[in-house]
Design an enzyme around this catalytic site. Structure first.
Site, PDB file in Angstrom:
ATOM      1  N   ARG A  51      -4.175 -23.631   8.203  1.00 59.89           N
ATOM      2  CA  ARG A  51      -4.194 -24.726   9.171  1.00 59.89           C
ATOM      3  C   ARG A  51      -5.518 -25.474   9.181  1.00 59.89           C
ATOM      4  O   ARG A  51      -5.586 -26.642   9.502  1.00 59.89           O
ATOM      5  CB  ARG A  51      -3.974 -24.149  10.571  1.00 59.89           C
ATOM      6  CG  ARG A  51      -2.512 -24.146  10.945  1.00 59.89           C
ATOM      7  CD  ARG A  51      -2.368 -23.773  12.365  1.00 59.89           C
ATOM      8  NE  ARG A  51      -3.093 -22.522  12.606  1.00 59.89           N
ATOM      9  CZ  ARG A  51      -2.778 -21.672  13.557  1.00 59.89           C
ATOM     10  NH1 ARG A  51      -1.773 -21.914  14.351  1.00 59.89           N
ATOM     11  NH2 ARG A  51      -3.456 -20.565  13.736  1.00 59.89           N
ATOM     12  N   LYS A 150       3.835  -6.188   4.257  1.00 62.57           N
ATOM     13  CA  LYS A 150       4.066  -5.586   5.553  1.00 62.57           C
ATOM     14  C   LYS A 150       3.099  -6.122   6.597  1.00 62.57           C
ATOM     15  O   LYS A 150       2.037  -6.568   6.204  1.00 62.57           O
ATOM     16  CB  LYS A 150       3.956  -4.080   5.452  1.00 62.57           C
ATOM     17  CG  LYS A 150       2.532  -3.598   5.197  1.00 62.57           C
ATOM     18  CD  LYS A 150       2.440  -2.146   5.449  1.00 62.57           C
ATOM     19  CE  LYS A 150       1.442  -1.823   6.488  1.00 62.57           C
ATOM     20  NZ  LYS A 150       0.071  -2.135   6.181  1.00 62.57           N
ATOM     21  N   ASP A 179       4.062  -3.425  -1.525  1.00 63.31           N
ATOM     22  CA  ASP A 179       3.458  -2.241  -0.940  1.00 63.31           C
ATOM     23  C   ASP A 179       2.316  -1.926  -1.889  1.00 63.31           C
ATOM     24  O   ASP A 179       2.554  -1.477  -3.019  1.00 63.31           O
ATOM     25  CB  ASP A 179       4.444  -1.079  -0.890  1.00 63.31           C
ATOM     26  CG  ASP A 179       3.813   0.136  -0.238  1.00 63.31           C
ATOM     27  OD1 ASP A 179       2.653   0.454  -0.569  1.00 63.31           O
ATOM     28  OD2 ASP A 179       4.454   0.773   0.607  1.00 63.31           O
ATOM     29  N   HIS A 180       1.085  -2.185  -1.465  1.00 52.81           N
ATOM     30  CA  HIS A 180       0.010  -2.135  -2.462  1.00 52.81           C
ATOM     31  C   HIS A 180      -0.199  -0.733  -3.041  1.00 52.81           C
ATOM     32  O   HIS A 180      -0.776  -0.582  -4.101  1.00 52.81           O
ATOM     33  CB  HIS A 180      -1.293  -2.750  -1.928  1.00 52.81           C
ATOM     34  CG  HIS A 180      -2.072  -1.858  -1.011  1.00 52.81           C
ATOM     35  ND1 HIS A 180      -1.769  -1.704   0.310  1.00 52.81           N
ATOM     36  CD2 HIS A 180      -3.159  -1.089  -1.222  1.00 52.81           C
ATOM     37  CE1 HIS A 180      -2.637  -0.870   0.866  1.00 52.81           C
ATOM     38  NE2 HIS A 180      -3.498  -0.485  -0.053  1.00 52.81           N
ATOM     39  N   LYS A 184      -1.289   1.006  -7.248  1.00 52.17           N
ATOM     40  CA  LYS A 184      -2.424   1.883  -7.571  1.00 52.17           C
ATOM     41  C   LYS A 184      -2.139   2.592  -8.889  1.00 52.17           C
ATOM     42  O   LYS A 184      -1.025   3.044  -9.140  1.00 52.17           O
ATOM     43  CB  LYS A 184      -2.655   2.903  -6.443  1.00 52.17           C
ATOM     44  CG  LYS A 184      -3.210   2.234  -5.163  1.00 52.17           C
ATOM     45  CD  LYS A 184      -3.564   3.269  -4.118  1.00 52.17           C
ATOM     46  CE  LYS A 184      -3.861   2.620  -2.773  1.00 52.17           C
ATOM     47  NZ  LYS A 184      -5.252   2.263  -2.563  1.00 52.17           N
ATOM     48  N   GLU A 218      -8.051   8.554   5.934  1.00 53.73           N
ATOM     49  CA  GLU A 218      -9.091   7.522   5.918  1.00 53.73           C
ATOM     50  C   GLU A 218     -10.235   7.945   6.840  1.00 53.73           C
ATOM     51  O   GLU A 218      -9.999   8.628   7.836  1.00 53.73           O
ATOM     52  CB  GLU A 218      -8.515   6.200   6.431  1.00 53.73           C
ATOM     53  CG  GLU A 218      -7.372   5.670   5.588  1.00 53.73           C
ATOM     54  CD  GLU A 218      -6.915   4.304   6.095  1.00 53.73           C
ATOM     55  OE1 GLU A 218      -7.482   3.308   5.656  1.00 53.73           O
ATOM     56  OE2 GLU A 218      -6.007   4.249   6.930  1.00 53.73           O
ATOM     57  N   ASP A 237       2.395   1.664  10.357  1.00 50.91           N
ATOM     58  CA  ASP A 237       1.379   1.072   9.483  1.00 50.91           C
ATOM     59  C   ASP A 237       1.319   1.777   8.126  1.00 50.91           C
ATOM     60  O   ASP A 237       1.060   1.135   7.108  1.00 50.91           O
ATOM     61  CB  ASP A 237       0.012   1.158  10.184  1.00 50.91           C
ATOM     62  CG  ASP A 237      -1.094   0.439   9.410  1.00 50.91           C
ATOM     63  OD1 ASP A 237      -0.878  -0.726   9.038  1.00 50.91           O
ATOM     64  OD2 ASP A 237      -2.164   1.039   9.181  1.00 50.91           O
ATOM     65  N   HIS A 242       3.784   3.097   2.814  1.00 50.73           N
ATOM     66  CA  HIS A 242       3.034   3.775   1.749  1.00 50.73           C
ATOM     67  C   HIS A 242       3.472   5.234   1.536  1.00 50.73           C
ATOM     68  O   HIS A 242       3.743   5.648   0.413  1.00 50.73           O
ATOM     69  CB  HIS A 242       1.535   3.753   2.042  1.00 50.73           C
ATOM     70  CG  HIS A 242       0.975   2.389   2.332  1.00 50.73           C
ATOM     71  ND1 HIS A 242       1.404   1.252   1.676  1.00 50.73           N
ATOM     72  CD2 HIS A 242       0.024   1.970   3.195  1.00 50.73           C
ATOM     73  CE1 HIS A 242       0.733   0.203   2.136  1.00 50.73           C
ATOM     74  NE2 HIS A 242      -0.107   0.607   3.050  1.00 50.73           N
ATOM     75  N   LYS A 341      -6.558   7.871  10.710  1.00 50.87           N
ATOM     76  CA  LYS A 341      -7.839   7.171  10.671  1.00 50.87           C
ATOM     77  C   LYS A 341      -8.899   8.102  11.234  1.00 50.87           C
ATOM     78  O   LYS A 341      -8.600   9.005  12.008  1.00 50.87           O
ATOM     79  CB  LYS A 341      -7.766   5.902  11.509  1.00 50.87           C
ATOM     80  CG  LYS A 341      -6.636   4.966  11.050  1.00 50.87           C
ATOM     81  CD  LYS A 341      -7.132   3.568  10.842  1.00 50.87           C
ATOM     82  CE  LYS A 341      -6.056   2.647  10.325  1.00 50.87           C
ATOM     83  NZ  LYS A 341      -6.232   2.271   8.924  1.00 50.87           N
TER      84      LYS A 341
HETATM   85  C1  BG6 Z   1      -2.929  -0.831   4.855  1.00 53.43           C
HETATM   86  C2  BG6 Z   1      -2.979  -0.455   6.307  1.00 53.43           C
HETATM   87  O1  BG6 Z   1      -1.619  -1.107   4.474  1.00 53.43           O
HETATM   88  O2  BG6 Z   1      -3.426   0.229   4.063  1.00 53.43           O
HETATM   89  C3  BG6 Z   1      -4.388  -0.105   6.718  1.00 53.43           C
HETATM   90  O3  BG6 Z   1      -2.502  -1.523   7.114  1.00 53.43           O
HETATM   91  C4  BG6 Z   1      -4.957   0.948   5.789  1.00 53.43           C
HETATM   92  O4  BG6 Z   1      -4.427   0.346   8.070  1.00 53.43           O
HETATM   93  C5  BG6 Z   1      -4.780   0.550   4.331  1.00 53.43           C
HETATM   94  O5  BG6 Z   1      -6.334   1.093   6.080  1.00 53.43           O
HETATM   95  C6  BG6 Z   1      -5.180   1.682   3.396  1.00 53.43           C
HETATM   96  O6  BG6 Z   1      -5.169   1.191   2.079  1.00 53.43           O
HETATM   97  P1  BG6 Z   1      -6.116   1.846   0.965  1.00 53.43           P
HETATM   98  O7  BG6 Z   1      -5.748   1.122  -0.287  1.00 53.43           O
HETATM   99  O8  BG6 Z   1      -7.529   1.614   1.412  1.00 53.43           O
HETATM  100  O9  BG6 Z   1      -5.775   3.298   0.942  1.00 53.43           O
END
Ligand code: BG6
Length: 491
Positions: A51, A150, A179-180, A184, A218, A237, A242, A341
């Site tokens: 925007r 997501k 989904d990243h 990996k 994490e 989340d 994941h 976390k």
């Molecule tokens: C994201 C979550 O999808 O993945 C985050 O929304 C999380 O909360 C993150 O920290 C973790 O990704 P990675 O690649 O750092 O393990």
């Protein structure tokens, strides 16, 4: 080993939400890396949209700052950065209003006949409105693709609504749900390990596997995202996407090929075979926690409720649960999942814990015999370790020890470990959906998650507090110890 770079076809990538966090932290750096690596053809364009009123020069300056902040110094090359930034242009447009859209259409029309990708790095409420405007301007035509990430909904119903809105403009074979974790390297290695080796597959079942553990831990807290996070929590989340994706790749039957639907069909079967967790068994099969003040990465940190500024929040920042897959391969084998976390260490791993030997020929003096474990570590140090029993070297009779066959990818292959987004972005351009989630997968995952959320919502007890810098509430340890097992501590 040398990475092989195959140039992709000419493309225009439009990034909605181009001034946002995801674009700056992940997308721009990933595109730079692939551009510097020679994979992006000359003439390909990245068109930022948001925007905010801004010209190309200001957008490039912003992207440059993102590269300085998020690309490791060793990978930053002034000339390569300048070449990359020259490909970036910017158009200001609002998902909810018409101004700006004709300019975007005109910018795209300057270069017809190339692959078009629309990456929606925006709040999910905007997915529908953006897709509707893309369709209204005919920009969804041909083989244009859309990428969404997501949260795809907060429940089965809301996920269906998002999928319907996106699906109204793009057919399923042109929707890329990221989904990243699937991008990996070690997650892809899981497929190589299972299906390019004859060794493991015969053992990959209830007859030989005692249980499986999937941990994504994490050390970070919710950082600046408490607003979003409080509406989600760790189950939505991390587990819905994941961890369930990791579970699927670990548990699925061998697909007939790596074609997108072949792999996704097998993952879907696993999701459908998950035994429901409902209010009947949620109290024994799940543990949820919330971090309190403590220490992390060597310094004192505050608690979740203080960071959020709401002492009444019941949002979980930690989940551990025991999942079961009701099929021939896995019946009776628990899959213990945990994520949280502000835990003691940053570590993501899949542990295949094999059954104990049926009978020992060694006398008591040899020491205890630990069951074999295969530990597939996703991060921080990507590796595959197979823990074996060996004879302790040297004199002293037959004494047994526990030692790993250890393959650390950084040392073994010496190649840069690419970020997940690099691979995934190039796969979108290549039109390869194998590492993306199909609609029915996302919805099947929600179907399993919804009853857990309902059970928690109806429970009187709030999440269990845990001190930052620990492994979560002690109930999570009890969850596996009750079954005579323990979380992996072997590294
Ligand atoms: C994201 C979550 O999808 O993945 C985050 O929304 C999380 O909360 C993150 O920290 C973790 O990704 P990675 O690649 O750092 O393990």
């Amino acid at each position: 080993m040398v990475a092989r770079v195959i140039e992709v076809e000419l493309f225009d990538l439009v990034v909605f939400g181009a001034t946002g966090d995801l674009a700056g932290r992940k997308l721009i750096p990933a595109l730079y890396q692939r551009c510097a690596g020679g994979q992006i053809p000359h003439g390909a364009r990245v068109i930022g949209v948001s925007r905010r009123a801004m010209d190309d020069v200001a957008f490039r300056a912003m992207a440059h700052a993102a590269l300085l902040a998020h690309v490791p110094a060793a990978d930053r090359d002034e000339a390569a950065m300048a070449r990359f930034l020259a490909r970036l242009t910017y158009v200001a447009a609002d998902a909810d209003a018409e101004p700006g859209w004709p300019a975007l259409a005109a910018r795209l029309a300057e270069a017809e006949g190339r692959i078009r990708v629309f990456y929606l790095a925006t709040a999910p409420e905007l997915f529908g409105p953006i897709c509707a405007r893309l369709a209204a301007h005919g920009l969804n035509a041909g083989d244009a693709r859309v990428v969404v990430e997501k949260p795809i909904g907060k429940s089965l119903d809301s996920a269906r609504a998002v999928n319907d809105a996106v699906g109204a403009a793009f057919p399923e074979d042109r929707v890329y749900r990221i989904d990243h974790y699937l991008g990996k390297e070690t997650v892809q290695n899981l497929m190589a390990l299972r299906f390019a080796n004859a060794l493991f597959e015969p053992l990959w079942n209830a007859a030989h596997v005692d249980h499986v553990q999937i941990t994504v831990a994490e050390t970070l807290g919710v950082e600046g995202r408490a607003g979003y996070y409080d509406t989600a929590g760790a189950l939505r989340d991390m587990v819905q996407n994941h961890l369930l994706q990791l579970l699927c790749l670990t548990a699925m039957e061998p697909p007939v090929s790596l074609a997108a639907d072949a792999v996704r069909d097998e993952k879907l079967k696993v999701l459908k075979a998950l035994v429901p967790i409902t209010e009947r068994n949620a109290a024994t099969a799940t543990v949820r926690g919330q971090y309190r003040a403590g220490a992390s990465a060597g310094g004192p940190v505050g608690g979740y409720l203080d960071e959020l500024g709401d002492p009444a929040s019941r949002t979980e920042t930690f989940v551990a649960l025991k999942a079961e897959i009701a099929n021939w391969r896995w019946a009776g084998v628990p899959f213990y999942l945990r994520t949280g976390k502000r835990l003691a260490n940053r570590v993501s791993e899949i542990v295949i814990a094999f059954r104990a030997i049926p009978h020992s020929v060694f006398d008591a003096g040899a020491g205890p015999i630990a069951a074999n474990r295969l530990v597939i570590r996703l991060q921080p140090d990507e590796s595959v370790k197979l823990w074996l029993m060996i004879k302790d070297p040297g004199p002293g009779g037959m004494r047994l020890g526990h030692a790993p066959l250890n393959m650390g990818f950084a040392e073994t292959f010496g190649v840069r470990n690419p970020d997940a987004y690099e691979r995934l972005l190039m796969d979108v351009v290549r039109g390869n959906q194998t590492l993306f989630m199909r609609r029915d997968e996302v919805e099947a995952a929600w179907s399993w998650i919804d009853p857990i959320l309902d059970a928690w919502a109806g429970a009187a007890e709030p999440p269990k507090p845990y001190t930052s810098g620990t492994w979560g509430p002690s109930a999570a340890i009890a969850l596996v110890e009750r079954d005579g097992r323990s979380w992996n501590e072997d590294g």
